[in-house]
Design a protein around this motif. Sequence first.
Motif, PDB file in Angstrom:
ATOM      1  N   ALA A  18     106.999  52.331  34.353  1.00  0.00           N
ATOM      2  CA  ALA A  18     107.943  51.721  33.419  1.00  0.00           C
ATOM      3  C   ALA A  18     108.896  50.778  34.161  1.00  0.00           C
ATOM      4  O   ALA A  18     109.201  49.681  33.678  1.00  0.00           O
ATOM      5  N   PHE A  19     109.322  51.178  35.346  1.00  0.00           N
ATOM      6  CA  PHE A  19     110.274  50.373  36.129  1.00  0.00           C
ATOM      7  C   PHE A  19     109.724  48.971  36.409  1.00  0.00           C
ATOM      8  O   PHE A  19     110.431  47.975  36.338  1.00  0.00           O
ATOM      9  N   PHE A  20     108.407  48.914  36.726  1.00  0.00           N
ATOM     10  CA  PHE A  20     107.813  47.613  37.056  1.00  0.00           C
ATOM     11  C   PHE A  20     107.111  46.947  35.860  1.00  0.00           C
ATOM     12  O   PHE A  20     106.552  45.866  35.997  1.00  0.00           O
ATOM     13  N   GLY A  21     107.133  47.610  34.712  1.00  0.00           N
ATOM     14  CA  GLY A  21     106.479  47.043  33.528  1.00  0.00           C
ATOM     15  C   GLY A  21     104.967  47.190  33.566  1.00  0.00           C
ATOM     16  O   GLY A  21     104.236  46.353  33.025  1.00  0.00           O
ATOM     17  N   LEU A  22     104.495  48.262  34.205  1.00  0.00           N
ATOM     18  CA  LEU A  22     103.049  48.504  34.281  1.00  0.00           C
ATOM     19  C   LEU A  22     102.620  49.409  33.125  1.00  0.00           C
ATOM     20  O   LEU A  22     103.377  50.285  32.705  1.00  0.00           O
ATOM     21  N   THR A  23     101.402  49.191  32.640  1.00  0.00           N
ATOM     22  CA  THR A  23     100.933  50.033  31.542  1.00  0.00           C
ATOM     23  C   THR A  23     100.109  51.210  32.053  1.00  0.00           C
ATOM     24  O   THR A  23      99.860  52.181  31.355  1.00  0.00           O
ATOM     25  N   GLN A  24      99.610  51.098  33.293  1.00  0.00           N
ATOM     26  CA  GLN A  24      98.897  52.220  33.919  1.00  0.00           C
ATOM     27  C   GLN A  24      99.025  52.120  35.430  1.00  0.00           C
ATOM     28  O   GLN A  24      99.501  51.101  35.950  1.00  0.00           O
ATOM     29  N   ASN A  25      98.595  53.187  36.120  1.00  0.00           N
ATOM     30  CA  ASN A  25      98.731  53.197  37.572  1.00  0.00           C
ATOM     31  C   ASN A  25      97.773  52.186  38.209  1.00  0.00           C
ATOM     32  O   ASN A  25      96.567  52.296  38.055  1.00  0.00           O
ATOM     33  N   PRO A  26      98.297  51.187  38.939  1.00  0.00           N
ATOM     34  CA  PRO A  26      97.412  50.141  39.483  1.00  0.00           C
ATOM     35  C   PRO A  26      96.621  50.589  40.711  1.00  0.00           C
ATOM     36  O   PRO A  26      95.598  49.978  41.033  1.00  0.00           O
ATOM     37  N   PHE A  27      97.104  51.618  41.392  1.00  0.00           N
ATOM     38  CA  PHE A  27      96.467  51.958  42.672  1.00  0.00           C
ATOM     39  C   PHE A  27      95.886  53.368  42.680  1.00  0.00           C
ATOM     40  O   PHE A  27      96.021  54.114  43.649  1.00  0.00           O
ATOM     41  N   ASN A  28      95.269  53.690  41.566  1.00  0.00           N
ATOM     42  CA  ASN A  28      94.595  54.979  41.449  1.00  0.00           C
ATOM     43  C   ASN A  28      93.498  55.098  42.506  1.00  0.00           C
ATOM     44  O   ASN A  28      92.870  54.112  42.837  1.00  0.00           O
ATOM     45  N   MET A  29      93.285  56.306  42.997  1.00  0.00           N
ATOM     46  CA  MET A  29      92.295  56.485  44.068  1.00  0.00           C
ATOM     47  C   MET A  29      90.870  56.675  43.533  1.00  0.00           C
ATOM     48  O   MET A  29      89.934  56.784  44.299  1.00  0.00           O
ATOM     49  N   GLY A  45      84.323  51.110  49.199  1.00  0.00           N
ATOM     50  CA  GLY A  45      83.914  50.857  47.809  1.00  0.00           C
ATOM     51  C   GLY A  45      82.480  51.239  47.478  1.00  0.00           C
ATOM     52  O   GLY A  45      81.949  50.812  46.450  1.00  0.00           O
ATOM     53  N   LYS A  46      81.863  52.100  48.296  1.00  0.00           N
ATOM     54  CA  LYS A  46      80.460  52.480  48.023  1.00  0.00           C
ATOM     55  C   LYS A  46      80.335  53.229  46.692  1.00  0.00           C
ATOM     56  O   LYS A  46      79.489  52.891  45.854  1.00  0.00           O
ATOM     57  N   THR A  47      81.180  54.246  46.507  1.00  0.00           N
ATOM     58  CA  THR A  47      81.088  55.036  45.277  1.00  0.00           C
ATOM     59  C   THR A  47      81.443  54.166  44.065  1.00  0.00           C
ATOM     60  O   THR A  47      80.843  54.307  42.988  1.00  0.00           O
ATOM     61  N   THR A  48      82.372  53.240  44.247  1.00  0.00           N
ATOM     62  CA  THR A  48      82.727  52.319  43.154  1.00  0.00           C
ATOM     63  C   THR A  48      81.505  51.485  42.758  1.00  0.00           C
ATOM     64  O   THR A  48      81.238  51.282  41.572  1.00  0.00           O
ATOM     65  N   MET A  49      80.761  51.020  43.765  1.00  0.00           N
ATOM     66  CA  MET A  49      79.540  50.249  43.481  1.00  0.00           C
ATOM     67  C   MET A  49      78.533  51.102  42.704  1.00  0.00           C
ATOM     68  O   MET A  49      77.877  50.627  41.780  1.00  0.00           O
ATOM     69  N   LEU A  50      78.418  52.368  43.095  1.00  0.00           N
ATOM     70  CA  LEU A  50      77.465  53.252  42.410  1.00  0.00           C
ATOM     71  C   LEU A  50      77.894  53.484  40.962  1.00  0.00           C
ATOM     72  O   LEU A  50      77.053  53.568  40.061  1.00  0.00           O
ATOM     73  N   GLU A  51      79.214  53.594  40.751  1.00  0.00           N
ATOM     74  CA  GLU A  51      79.717  53.746  39.369  1.00  0.00           C
ATOM     75  C   GLU A  51      79.329  52.523  38.537  1.00  0.00           C
ATOM     76  O   GLU A  51      78.938  52.646  37.376  1.00  0.00           O
ATOM     77  N   CYS A  52      79.468  51.333  39.140  1.00  0.00           N
ATOM     78  CA  CYS A  52      79.113  50.101  38.411  1.00  0.00           C
ATOM     79  C   CYS A  52      77.610  50.077  38.141  1.00  0.00           C
ATOM     80  O   CYS A  52      77.171  49.666  37.068  1.00  0.00           O
ATOM     81  N   PRO A  93      85.332  51.587  37.639  1.00  0.00           N
ATOM     82  CA  PRO A  93      84.763  50.232  37.510  1.00  0.00           C
ATOM     83  C   PRO A  93      85.636  49.281  36.691  1.00  0.00           C
ATOM     84  O   PRO A  93      85.509  48.072  36.827  1.00  0.00           O
ATOM     85  N   SER A  94      86.530  49.826  35.848  1.00  0.00           N
ATOM     86  CA  SER A  94      87.349  48.908  35.048  1.00  0.00           C
ATOM     87  C   SER A  94      88.359  48.169  35.940  1.00  0.00           C
ATOM     88  O   SER A  94      88.951  47.185  35.522  1.00  0.00           O
TER      89      SER A  94
END
Length: 292
Positions: free
Chosen positions: A4-15, A55-62, A19-20
Amino acid sequence: MYNAFFGLTQNPFNMSPDPSFLFRSEQHEEALANLIYGVQTRKGFIALTGEVGTGKTTMLECLRDFLNTQQIAFASLFNSRLTVEPFFELLAYDLDLRCNRLSKTEVLLALNNMLLERAAVGRTTVLIVDEAHNLEWDVLEEIRLLGNLENRRGKLLQIILAGQQELDRKLEAPEFRQLKQRIALRCVLRGLTPLETVDYVNSRLSRAGLKHQTVLPVELLEEIAHRTQGIPRLINAVCDNLLLTSFAMECRTATLEMLDEVTSDMRLDYPRQPGRADSPYDPLKRSAEYRF
Ligand SMILES: Nc1ncnc2c1ncn2[C@@H]1O[C@H](COP(=O)(O)OP(=O)(O)OP(=O)(O)O)[C@@H](O)[C@H]1O
Ligand SMILES: [Mg+2]
């Protein structure tokens, strides 16, 4: 916490490998294109290797998203510390094989039938193994044998082995020369360049609702690129902690001093830049808990 402090709607740096939030760097784009091409052209074995957190697992998710849209059946194994029996059981479960899943022979027969039936109508099937560097030798050998199943038009099962660089070293062992030779496509992920790091962070912040961010200035992002060597997971951890620190200090813009503190607390090892003295790490200076 700081959204809320920075005007973000969700956590930008989730671990999580979501893929979104995909940032299409040249190498990630190329790796994904290779995975898809390898599956579509029935190359058989494809290896995806890279440093921890690149980013290997991220690639597999995609890839999984792509396979779902194409209705390509796949099995996905993440717990690579399996022995042979649970490996076949999970494979049968994921591919919904109707057989006694506890019997390796039955699973192999049902799998062979399924692969042949699918191949007869022009469909392929995929096995994705993440963390493949942890695979036991005997499971790796079973996977090699599964890769032998083929008809005239190509391999019946496309097998993607993703893992840290130890996987490459494992495949160098004399027992695995045969498997190494069968790997038709190789994709390697490395850290992002400084320019990509800046774009990566901006893209995550934009995706989380901050279109033209000023909280992490470009010079600071270049320093973050240097200290993290462009490794996405480390970039996420540093940026998350920086936003947390800025929020705690009610500052709209993060500073180099905050970065010094965050990287000290994370015990981040990086080559020091000549002519720049970092503030020394002082464990008593603050008690904030860092998420890393
Ligand atoms: N191209 C990318 N776009 C967006 N986020 C990414 C990208 N690459 C990596 N990340 C982010 O970096 C973090 C680590 O990514 P991931 O888990 O995919 O790495 P990994 O290579 O599988 O790591 P490990 O070797 O530990 O298994 C995740 O938070 C993920 O969202
Ligand atoms: Mg991973």
